[in-house]
Design an enzyme around this catalytic site. Structure first.
Site, PDB file in Angstrom:
ATOM      1  N   HIS A  39       0.849  -1.203   0.000  1.00  0.00           N
ATOM      2  CA  HIS A  39       0.000   0.000   0.000  1.00  0.00           C
ATOM      3  C   HIS A  39       0.881   1.248   0.000  1.00  0.00           C
ATOM      4  O   HIS A  39       1.309   1.735   1.040  1.00  0.00           O
ATOM      5  CB  HIS A  39      -0.921  -0.028   1.231  1.00  0.00           C
ATOM      6  CG  HIS A  39      -1.997   1.014   1.200  1.00  0.00           C
ATOM      7  ND1 HIS A  39      -3.328   0.719   1.387  1.00  0.00           N
ATOM      8  CD2 HIS A  39      -1.951   2.347   0.993  1.00  0.00           C
ATOM      9  CE1 HIS A  39      -4.039   1.822   1.298  1.00  0.00           C
ATOM     10  NE2 HIS A  39      -3.226   2.829   1.068  1.00  0.00           N
ATOM     11  N   HIS A  99       1.237   5.027  -2.148  1.00  0.00           N
ATOM     12  CA  HIS A  99       0.746   5.977  -3.155  1.00  0.00           C
ATOM     13  C   HIS A  99       1.918   6.730  -3.774  1.00  0.00           C
ATOM     14  O   HIS A  99       2.707   7.340  -3.049  1.00  0.00           O
ATOM     15  CB  HIS A  99      -0.202   6.995  -2.524  1.00  0.00           C
ATOM     16  CG  HIS A  99      -1.481   6.398  -2.022  1.00  0.00           C
ATOM     17  ND1 HIS A  99      -2.638   6.382  -2.762  1.00  0.00           N
ATOM     18  CD2 HIS A  99      -1.779   5.777  -0.857  1.00  0.00           C
ATOM     19  CE1 HIS A  99      -3.601   5.796  -2.064  1.00  0.00           C
ATOM     20  NE2 HIS A  99      -3.112   5.414  -0.900  1.00  0.00           N
ATOM     21  N   ASP A 133       1.864   9.554  -5.537  1.00  0.00           N
ATOM     22  CA  ASP A 133       1.817  11.018  -5.364  1.00  0.00           C
ATOM     23  C   ASP A 133       2.039  11.474  -3.920  1.00  0.00           C
ATOM     24  O   ASP A 133       2.233  12.662  -3.679  1.00  0.00           O
ATOM     25  CB  ASP A 133       0.508  11.613  -5.922  1.00  0.00           C
ATOM     26  CG  ASP A 133      -0.728  10.899  -5.412  1.00  0.00           C
ATOM     27  OD1 ASP A 133      -0.589   9.861  -4.742  1.00  0.00           O
ATOM     28  OD2 ASP A 133      -1.849  11.379  -5.673  1.00  0.00           O
ATOM     29  N   GLY A 155      -9.631   8.108  -1.542  1.00  0.00           N
ATOM     30  CA  GLY A 155     -10.222   9.436  -1.408  1.00  0.00           C
ATOM     31  C   GLY A 155     -11.088   9.579  -0.172  1.00  0.00           C
ATOM     32  O   GLY A 155     -10.959   8.831   0.794  1.00  0.00           O
ATOM     33  N   HIS A 204      -9.894   1.186   0.058  1.00  0.00           N
ATOM     34  CA  HIS A 204      -9.660   1.938   1.298  1.00  0.00           C
ATOM     35  C   HIS A 204     -10.968   1.924   2.086  1.00  0.00           C
ATOM     36  O   HIS A 204     -11.994   2.404   1.582  1.00  0.00           O
ATOM     37  CB  HIS A 204      -9.332   3.398   0.989  1.00  0.00           C
ATOM     38  CG  HIS A 204      -7.937   3.653   0.543  1.00  0.00           C
ATOM     39  ND1 HIS A 204      -7.472   3.301  -0.690  1.00  0.00           N
ATOM     40  CD2 HIS A 204      -6.894   4.250   1.187  1.00  0.00           C
ATOM     41  CE1 HIS A 204      -6.201   3.674  -0.801  1.00  0.00           C
ATOM     42  NE2 HIS A 204      -5.822   4.256   0.316  1.00  0.00           N
ATOM     43  N   GLU A 213     -11.323   3.579   7.638  1.00  0.00           N
ATOM     44  CA  GLU A 213     -10.306   4.566   7.995  1.00  0.00           C
ATOM     45  C   GLU A 213     -11.057   5.817   8.480  1.00  0.00           C
ATOM     46  O   GLU A 213     -11.156   6.063   9.678  1.00  0.00           O
ATOM     47  CB  GLU A 213      -9.428   4.873   6.777  1.00  0.00           C
ATOM     48  CG  GLU A 213      -8.274   5.830   7.038  1.00  0.00           C
ATOM     49  CD  GLU A 213      -7.542   6.228   5.761  1.00  0.00           C
ATOM     50  OE1 GLU A 213      -8.070   6.031   4.663  1.00  0.00           O
ATOM     51  OE2 GLU A 213      -6.425   6.781   5.886  1.00  0.00           O
ATOM     52  N   HIS A 247      -6.136  -0.120   5.056  1.00  0.00           N
ATOM     53  CA  HIS A 247      -6.288   0.233   6.481  1.00  0.00           C
ATOM     54  C   HIS A 247      -7.222  -0.753   7.190  1.00  0.00           C
ATOM     55  O   HIS A 247      -6.768  -1.648   7.860  1.00  0.00           O
ATOM     56  CB  HIS A 247      -6.757   1.681   6.677  1.00  0.00           C
ATOM     57  CG  HIS A 247      -5.927   2.666   5.932  1.00  0.00           C
ATOM     58  ND1 HIS A 247      -4.630   2.928   6.289  1.00  0.00           N
ATOM     59  CD2 HIS A 247      -6.184   3.428   4.836  1.00  0.00           C
ATOM     60  CE1 HIS A 247      -4.126   3.810   5.438  1.00  0.00           C
ATOM     61  NE2 HIS A 247      -5.034   4.128   4.557  1.00  0.00           N
ATOM     62  N   ASP A 267       1.880   3.772   3.208  1.00  0.00           N
ATOM     63  CA  ASP A 267       0.824   4.615   2.641  1.00  0.00           C
ATOM     64  C   ASP A 267       1.436   5.733   1.797  1.00  0.00           C
ATOM     65  O   ASP A 267       1.296   5.752   0.585  1.00  0.00           O
ATOM     66  CB  ASP A 267      -0.079   5.201   3.737  1.00  0.00           C
ATOM     67  CG  ASP A 267      -1.468   5.574   3.229  1.00  0.00           C
ATOM     68  OD1 ASP A 267      -1.786   5.233   2.076  1.00  0.00           O
ATOM     69  OD2 ASP A 267      -2.228   6.198   3.992  1.00  0.00           O
TER      70      ASP A 267
HETATM   71 ZN   LIG Z   1      -3.882   4.842   1.027  1.00  0.00          ZN
END
Ligand SMILES: [Zn+2]
Length: 340
Positions: A14, A16, A18, A172, A199, A202, A223, A280
Site C-alpha cells: 500500500h 501511493h 503522489d 479518497g 480503502h 479509515e 487500512h 501509505d
Molecule cells: Zn492509502
C-alpha cells in the site's frame, strides 16, 4: 534493531506514488515547469509536503498534501522520474516486491490516461532492472469522482492487465462518499480478472469495510482498522483471509487513532487477522517501512519473530500467483535465517 529491520527483505502493498515524492525532486520539477512553490528552501518545502510531528487531523486535511505533487506530475518526464526514484527509495531498505498505486485520471491535464499508465510501467521496468525490485501497479478510482469515471479506470486497468497492472482500488474521501456507488467498476474488474483492494474503515466505520467486501468484492482492505467494531465482519475477514493493509503512522496522521500505542494492529495480529504493514505515503507521513516496523517494536512490543510474520503476511497477500508467492516466501525465509 533499526539496521536489522532495514536489512530484512520486505514487501510493500500500500504505497501511493503522489504521496511519496522527494522534496528535492518537487523543487526541481517545479522549477523546470515554472510552477510556483509555497516555499523555496527544501526544509520549508518539506513541511508543506508532509504532516508535522504533532499532527493529528482528518483524512480530508491529510489529502490536501497531495495537491502540489499532483500538480507537478502532469508530464511524462515528471511521472517517469518520481516513479523511478520511488523504487530507488524502497530498494534502499530492501523492499523486494512493491505494489504501487495512483489515480491515473488525476494526471491527465496534458497526457492521455494510457500515456500515464505506460509511463509509470516503463519507469518501474527500468527500476526493476536496476534495483531488482519486482513492481506491480494498482489503479485508484477516486470516491469523489463520478462512478462512470471509476468504470473508465477499471477498463484502463484491464487494458494493462498483462503488462503489470494487477488491481483496482478505491481511494479518497471515505467519510462523504460511500463505496457502493462504484460497484459497477469493481464488478468489471473482477469479471476481467483484476484483483480488488478498497480503502475502508479509515475515515468511516466498520459498515464501510463490510460494503467494500459485499459490494466491491474487496480481497484486501486499505487500512481497515475499524473492522473490529463488528465481530461478524472481523470473522468474515479472517475466514476469507482478507488482508488488512495497515499503515500505522498514516492512521495516526489521519486521526483514526490518537496515538500509535492505541493502534489495534497488535490485537488483530494476535487474533489471527491477516495484517500487513505499509507506509501509505512516504513523504506525507515522513516515514519508511523500516520506521513503521521499528515503531511497532518500540510502541506495541512486536518481537522480531512477529515482524517476520507480518512481512510474510504481506507476501501471502500480494497480488501475484501462488507460485510467485511461494518463491518469495522461500527466498525470504532463507534470508531471515541467514540474518539471525
Ligand atoms: Zn492509502
Amino acid at each position: 534493531m533499526k539496521e536489522l529491520l532495514r536489512k530484512l527483505p520486505k514487501v510493500e502493498l500500500h504505497l501511493h506514488l503522489d504521496g511519496s515524492l522527494r522534496a528535492k525532486t518537487v523543487k526541481e520539477l517545479a522549477a523546470e515547469q515554472g510552477i510556483e512553490l509555497p516555499a523555496e528552501m527544501i526544509e520549508d518545502l518539506k513541511s508543506h509536503l508532509q504532516v508535522n510531528s504533532n499532527w493529528s487531523s482528518s483524512l480530508e486535511e491529510y489529502l490536501q498534501k497531495f495537491e502540489l505533487p499532483v500538480k507537478i506530475m502532469q508530464s511524462k518526464k515528471a511521472i517517469s522520474r518520481v516513479a523511478y526514484e520511488l523504487v530507488e527509495d524502497v530498494a534502499s531498505e530492501n523492499v523486494r516486491y512493491l505494489e504501487l498505486r495512483f489515480a491515473p485520471l488525476l494526471l491527465t491535464a496534458e497526457l492521455s490516461k494510457e500515456e500515464v499508465v505506460e509511463t509509470v510501467l516503463a519507469a518501474l521496468q527500468r527500476a526493476e532492472e536496476d534495483y531488482g525490485v519486482q513492481s506491480r501497479v494498482i489503479l485508484c478510482c477516486m470516491r469523489n469522482q463520478d462512478p462512470a469515471q471509476s468504470t473508465k479506470v477499471a477498463q484502463l486497468a484491464l487494458d494493462y492487465l498483462t503488462e503489470g497492472v494487477v488491481a483496482l482500488d478505491l481511494a479518497g474521501d471515505e467519510a462523504n462518499f460511500p463505496p457502493e456507488e462504484h460497484e459497477q467498476a469493481f464488478c468489471l474488474a473482477k469479471g476481467g480478472g483484476l484483483h480488488r483492494t478498497v480503502h475502508a474503515g479509515e475515515a468511516a466505520g466498520v459498515e464501510s469495510v463490510r460494503k467494500a467486501i459485499d459490494f466491491l468484492q474487496a480481497q484486501r482492505i486499505g487500512h481497515g482498522i475499524r473492522a473490529g467494531e463488528d465481530e461478524e465482519t472481523l470473522e468474515i475477514i479472517k475466514e476469507k483471509e482478507i488482508a488488512l493493509e495497515v499503515c500505522p503512522s498514516s492512521n495516526v496522521h489521519t486521526g483514526v487513532v490518537d496515538s500509535l500505542g492505541e493502534h489495534p494492529i497488535k490485537e488483530y495480529y494476535q487474533e489471527g487477522v491477516p495484517v500487513t504493514v505499509n507506509t501509505d505515503n512516504r513523504t506525507v507521513s515522513n516515514t519508511t517501512l523500516t520506521e513503521e516496523y521499528l515503531k511497532l517494536q518500540q510502541r506495541l512490543d512486536f518481537s522480531l519473530a512477529d515482524i517476520k510474520e507480518l512481512i510474510l503476511n504481506g507476501v501471502k497477500a500480494a497480488f501475484i500467483s501462488k507460485e510467485e508467492q511461494e518463491e518469495l516466501l522461500e527466498e525470504f525465509k532463507a534470508e531471515f535465517a541467514a540474518l539471525d
